[in-house]
Enzyme design. Structure first.
Site, PDB file in Angstrom:
ATOM      1  NE  ARG A 159     -18.520 105.299  20.192  1.00 46.81           N
ATOM      2  CZ  ARG A 159     -18.308 106.510  20.697  1.00 46.81           C
ATOM      3  NH1 ARG A 159     -19.111 107.521  20.398  1.00 46.81           N
ATOM      4  NH2 ARG A 159     -17.266 106.711  21.484  1.00 46.81           N
ATOM      5  CB  SER A 233     -15.287 101.476  23.734  1.00 45.87           C
ATOM      6  OG  SER A 233     -14.755 102.669  24.246  1.00 45.87           O
ATOM      7  CD  GLU A 329     -17.609 101.613  19.977  1.00 48.89           C
ATOM      8  OE1 GLU A 329     -16.609 101.264  19.311  1.00 48.89           O
ATOM      9  OE2 GLU A 329     -17.600 102.565  20.779  1.00 48.89           O
TER      10      GLU A 329
HETATM   11  P1  FAD Z   1     -13.235  99.155  10.148  1.00 47.65           P
HETATM   12  O1  FAD Z   1     -12.892  98.543  11.452  1.00 47.65           O
HETATM   13  O2  FAD Z   1     -12.390  98.780   8.980  1.00 47.65           O
HETATM   14  O3  FAD Z   1     -14.750  98.848   9.808  1.00 47.65           O
HETATM   15  C1  FAD Z   1     -15.771  99.027  10.752  1.00 47.65           C
HETATM   16  C2  FAD Z   1     -17.109  98.563  10.143  1.00 47.65           C
HETATM   17  O4  FAD Z   1     -17.474  99.431   9.081  1.00 47.65           O
HETATM   18  C3  FAD Z   1     -17.053  97.175   9.526  1.00 47.65           C
HETATM   19  O5  FAD Z   1     -18.300  96.562   9.720  1.00 47.65           O
HETATM   20  C4  FAD Z   1     -16.789  97.452   8.047  1.00 47.65           C
HETATM   21  O6  FAD Z   1     -17.267  96.417   7.210  1.00 47.65           O
HETATM   22  C5  FAD Z   1     -17.555  98.733   7.838  1.00 47.65           C
HETATM   23  N1  FAD Z   1     -16.953  99.623   6.827  1.00 47.65           N
HETATM   24  C6  FAD Z   1     -15.719 100.171   6.872  1.00 47.65           C
HETATM   25  N2  FAD Z   1     -15.529 101.002   5.828  1.00 47.65           N
HETATM   26  C7  FAD Z   1     -16.660 100.968   5.098  1.00 47.65           C
HETATM   27  C8  FAD Z   1     -17.086 101.612   3.899  1.00 47.65           C
HETATM   28  N3  FAD Z   1     -16.280 102.454   3.219  1.00 47.65           N
HETATM   29  N4  FAD Z   1     -18.325 101.352   3.426  1.00 47.65           N
HETATM   30  C9  FAD Z   1     -19.162 100.512   4.094  1.00 47.65           C
HETATM   31  N5  FAD Z   1     -18.810  99.864   5.223  1.00 47.65           N
HETATM   32  C10 FAD Z   1     -17.573 100.088   5.727  1.00 47.65           C
HETATM   33  N6  FAD Z   1     -14.471 105.121  17.946  1.00 47.65           N
HETATM   34  C11 FAD Z   1     -15.138 106.222  18.387  1.00 47.65           C
HETATM   35  O7  FAD Z   1     -16.263 106.494  17.966  1.00 47.65           O
HETATM   36  N7  FAD Z   1     -14.580 107.056  19.317  1.00 47.65           N
HETATM   37  C12 FAD Z   1     -13.352 106.836  19.835  1.00 47.65           C
HETATM   38  O8  FAD Z   1     -12.890 107.600  20.667  1.00 47.65           O
HETATM   39  C13 FAD Z   1     -12.625 105.694  19.391  1.00 47.65           C
HETATM   40  N8  FAD Z   1     -11.403 105.400  19.878  1.00 47.65           N
HETATM   41  C14 FAD Z   1     -10.730 104.306  19.468  1.00 47.65           C
HETATM   42  C15 FAD Z   1      -9.458 104.051  19.995  1.00 47.65           C
HETATM   43  C16 FAD Z   1      -8.739 102.951  19.595  1.00 47.65           C
HETATM   44  C17 FAD Z   1      -7.380 102.681  20.175  1.00 47.65           C
HETATM   45  C18 FAD Z   1      -9.290 102.066  18.619  1.00 47.65           C
HETATM   46  C19 FAD Z   1      -8.509 100.877  18.155  1.00 47.65           C
HETATM   47  C20 FAD Z   1     -10.549 102.308  18.099  1.00 47.65           C
HETATM   48  C21 FAD Z   1     -11.290 103.422  18.514  1.00 47.65           C
HETATM   49  N9  FAD Z   1     -12.572 103.709  18.011  1.00 47.65           N
HETATM   50  C22 FAD Z   1     -13.242 104.840  18.427  1.00 47.65           C
HETATM   51  C23 FAD Z   1     -13.225 102.805  17.045  1.00 47.65           C
HETATM   52  C24 FAD Z   1     -12.807 103.038  15.581  1.00 47.65           C
HETATM   53  O9  FAD Z   1     -11.642 103.781  15.486  1.00 47.65           O
HETATM   54  C25 FAD Z   1     -13.893 103.755  14.775  1.00 47.65           C
HETATM   55  O10 FAD Z   1     -15.101 103.014  14.823  1.00 47.65           O
HETATM   56  C26 FAD Z   1     -13.509 103.945  13.303  1.00 47.65           C
HETATM   57  O11 FAD Z   1     -14.451 104.761  12.665  1.00 47.65           O
HETATM   58  C27 FAD Z   1     -13.381 102.632  12.555  1.00 47.65           C
HETATM   59  O12 FAD Z   1     -12.806 102.901  11.297  1.00 47.65           O
HETATM   60  P2  FAD Z   1     -12.126 101.782  10.410  1.00 47.65           P
HETATM   61  O13 FAD Z   1     -11.830 102.380   9.088  1.00 47.65           O
HETATM   62  O14 FAD Z   1     -10.978 101.180  11.130  1.00 47.65           O
HETATM   63  O15 FAD Z   1     -13.320 100.733  10.302  1.00 47.65           O
HETATM   64  N1  EPU Z   2     -14.183 104.066  34.249  1.00 46.69           N
HETATM   65  C1  EPU Z   2     -13.949 103.227  35.315  1.00 46.69           C
HETATM   66  N2  EPU Z   2     -13.189 102.125  35.109  1.00 46.69           N
HETATM   67  C2  EPU Z   2     -12.664 101.820  33.901  1.00 46.69           C
HETATM   68  C3  EPU Z   2     -12.904 102.673  32.821  1.00 46.69           C
HETATM   69  C4  EPU Z   2     -13.675 103.812  33.014  1.00 46.69           C
HETATM   70  O1  EPU Z   2     -14.421 103.460  36.426  1.00 46.69           O
HETATM   71  O2  EPU Z   2     -11.982 100.804  33.800  1.00 46.69           O
HETATM   72  C5  EPU Z   2     -14.955 105.302  34.459  1.00 46.69           C
HETATM   73  C6  EPU Z   2     -14.027 106.514  34.413  1.00 46.69           C
HETATM   74  O3  EPU Z   2     -13.485 106.791  35.636  1.00 46.69           O
HETATM   75  C7  EPU Z   2     -14.939 107.608  33.956  1.00 46.69           C
HETATM   76  C8  EPU Z   2     -15.969 106.885  33.111  1.00 46.69           C
HETATM   77  O4  EPU Z   2     -15.872 105.500  33.421  1.00 46.69           O
HETATM   78  O5  EPU Z   2     -15.587 108.183  35.055  1.00 46.69           O
HETATM   79  C9  EPU Z   2     -15.823 107.133  31.627  1.00 46.69           C
HETATM   80  O6  EPU Z   2     -14.541 106.719  31.174  1.00 46.69           O
HETATM   81  P1  EPU Z   2     -13.787 107.419  29.947  1.00 46.69           P
HETATM   82  O7  EPU Z   2     -13.803 108.883  30.113  1.00 46.69           O
HETATM   83  O8  EPU Z   2     -12.488 106.744  29.767  1.00 46.69           O
HETATM   84  O9  EPU Z   2     -14.718 107.154  28.708  1.00 46.69           O
HETATM   85  P2  EPU Z   2     -15.597 105.900  28.248  1.00 46.69           P
HETATM   86  O10 EPU Z   2     -17.016 106.206  28.551  1.00 46.69           O
HETATM   87  O11 EPU Z   2     -15.037 104.634  28.769  1.00 46.69           O
HETATM   88  C10 EPU Z   2     -16.129 106.856  25.878  1.00 46.69           C
HETATM   89  C11 EPU Z   2     -16.118 106.316  24.492  1.00 46.69           C
HETATM   90  C12 EPU Z   2     -14.712 106.396  23.909  1.00 46.69           C
HETATM   91  C13 EPU Z   2     -14.281 107.863  23.896  1.00 46.69           C
HETATM   92  C14 EPU Z   2     -14.309 108.396  25.324  1.00 46.69           C
HETATM   93  C15 EPU Z   2     -14.013 109.876  25.387  1.00 46.69           C
HETATM   94  C16 EPU Z   2     -17.900 104.688  24.327  1.00 46.69           C
HETATM   95  C17 EPU Z   2     -18.296 103.249  24.262  1.00 46.69           C
HETATM   96  N3  EPU Z   2     -16.605 104.943  24.460  1.00 46.69           N
HETATM   97  O12 EPU Z   2     -15.349 105.966  26.668  1.00 46.69           O
HETATM   98  O13 EPU Z   2     -14.746 105.914  22.584  1.00 46.69           O
HETATM   99  O14 EPU Z   2     -12.998 107.997  23.354  1.00 46.69           O
HETATM  100  O15 EPU Z   2     -15.621 108.192  25.894  1.00 46.69           O
HETATM  101  O16 EPU Z   2     -15.083 110.616  24.915  1.00 46.69           O
HETATM  102  O17 EPU Z   2     -18.772 105.563  24.238  1.00 46.69           O
HETATM  103  C18 EPU Z   2     -14.535 103.942  21.268  1.00 46.69           C
HETATM  104  O18 EPU Z   2     -15.697 104.162  20.886  1.00 46.69           O
HETATM  105  O19 EPU Z   2     -13.857 102.979  20.835  1.00 46.69           O
HETATM  106  C19 EPU Z   2     -13.934 104.834  22.225  1.00 46.69           C
HETATM  107  C20 EPU Z   2     -12.693 104.671  22.676  1.00 46.69           C
END
Ligand code: FAD
Ligand code: EPU
Length: 334
Positions: A159, A233, A329
């Protein structure tokens, strides 16, 4: 066209009511450079799925809408594909699947744009963007200079990237180039993927099957921002020393953990937060989600400051109980 006093509520997945003093959609690099000569942006916005707006934005918000997908090189094994940074991430994954191109199927259903994906090196289910990343093109906000950043320039980590550190708020990413494969190597290391495929009776999964399973797992635990405001997250999963971990393990034998190669241990922040009693807890219009306590939510009408206050309370209680400092994050926009 420059707009004034624009509501950002529909432009951030937390659904926070904040306004931008000025707002402009950027659709190409020439227009970007011209706009930069007049004013630097206070905020670059992609899909708004990784930000917490704690205030109105007093300056210019540039919304990235630079589109286009182009295969720039191709052979029997792989394709090098350049994506306009405004392209939607998940739609691009679906496009790749349709072309038979693999490598990003585990990253299905992550919201946001291509341009933001390298910023935190998006990751899920055992895969990170850096594994398929070739290069990106960006424009410096101050000078308007264009620069190619190769993989080694990006300093990718968990991240993390140079764009969240030294170059934070300094460049506008305009395109991202990925190396996608025709000879598929599935990554089924994340336990739930394998078990879900098994229960579905799929013994020889395709990249499309893996994508479908990832979508299914995600939908079963992550709230849909269209229904409940959130930014995924809120905190990173902390990495602690083996020594600190061993001490904690004595006090908390059930602690969930993943051993890392560098004598460090990753502990899921969601587990830590749940142990502190926050899971499903509501504070005003904010709360920690009932299925995934690492996801902070806006039940409607919460301000960015209220979400941030909740985050601070959670951080404090995790530190008191476990001696671990969580770091956000999500990008908190001051
Ligand atoms: P924004 O929120 O619009 O921007 C994020 C940051 O980047 C800001 O600081 C912005 O100024 C900057 N920025 C954006 N675009 C540019 C650009 N073109 N040039 C320079 N700076 C820029 N992330 C994960 O890694 N793994 C996951 O599994 C994951 N799951 C998610 C699930 C949900 C339900 C949600 C809501 C979010 C999740 N995220 C996850 C976080 C998010 O989706 C990612 O970080 C994604 O890449 C953000 O993209 P965005 O275009 O919405 O960025
Ligand atoms: N857990 C708990 N309680 C909770 C949540 C999670 O005990 O309330 C435990 C789960 O049981 C599991 C462990 O924590 O054993 C990990 O949980 P999960 O698999 O849901 O993944 P996470 O570590 O919480 C990360 C990323 C996610 C990504 C998933 C799948 C980060 C900060 N988050 O979540 O990314 O989708 O793994 O790979 O690394 C994001 O970055 O926004 C994001 C959603």
């Amino acid at each position: 066209m420059m707009q004034e006093n624009v509501s950002l509520q529909s432009y951030n997945t937390f659904g926070i009511k904040a306004h931008a003093k000025r707002f402009k959609a950027i659709t190409n690099v020439t227009q970007l450079k011209q706009t930069l000569k007049q004013e630097e942006p206070a905020l670059i916005l992609g899909g708004g799925s990784n930000i917490l707006l704690s205030n109105d934005v007093q300056g210019l918000v540039m919304k990235n809408e630079i589109m286009g997908i182009e295969i720039i090189e191709e052979n029997e094994q792989e394709a090098i594909v350049r994506f306009g940074a405004g392209e939607n991430w998940h739609k691009s994954v679906l496009w790749a699947l349709k072309q038979g191109l693999g490598g990003i199927e585990n990253l299905s259903l992550i919201p946001g744009t291509l341009g933001a994906a390298p910023i935190q090196n998006i990751g899920a289910y055992g895969v990170e963007l850096q594994q398929v990343f070739v290069e990106l093109e960006a424009v410096y906000l101050k000078s308007g200079r264009r620069k190619i950043f190769r993989k080694e320039d990006c300093q990718f980590g968990y991240r993390e990237s140079v764009f969240k550190k030294r170059l934070k708020g300094k460049v506008f990413i305009t395109s991202v180039t990925l190396r996608l494969t025709k000879l598929h190597k599935l990554n089924l290391s994340y336990g739930a993927i394998g078990t879900t495929l098994e229960t579905m009776g799929i013994t020889e999964p395709t990249i499309k099957d893996v994508s479908n399973v990832v979508i299914q797992i995600r939908q079963s635990k992550l709230p849909d921002p269209a229904e409940l405001g959130n930014s995924g997250s809120f905190f990173k999963n902390p990495e602690i020393s083996l020594k600190q971990f061993n001490t904690l393990k004595k006090r908390f034998p059930d602690i969930v953990f993943y051993k890392l190669p560098n004598n460090k241990v990753k502990v899921p922040a969601g587990w830590l937060i749940e142990q502190c009693g926050w899971k499903g807890k509501r504070v005003g219009n904010t709360g920690a989600h009932s299925q995934q306590s690492l996801v902070l939510v806006n039940y409607g009408g919460a301000t960015g400051k209220e979400v941030w206050q909740l985050a601070l309370k959670i951080k404090r209680s995790v530190n008191e109980k476990f001696g671990i400092m969580l770091t956000p994050e999500v990008n908190v926009i001051k």
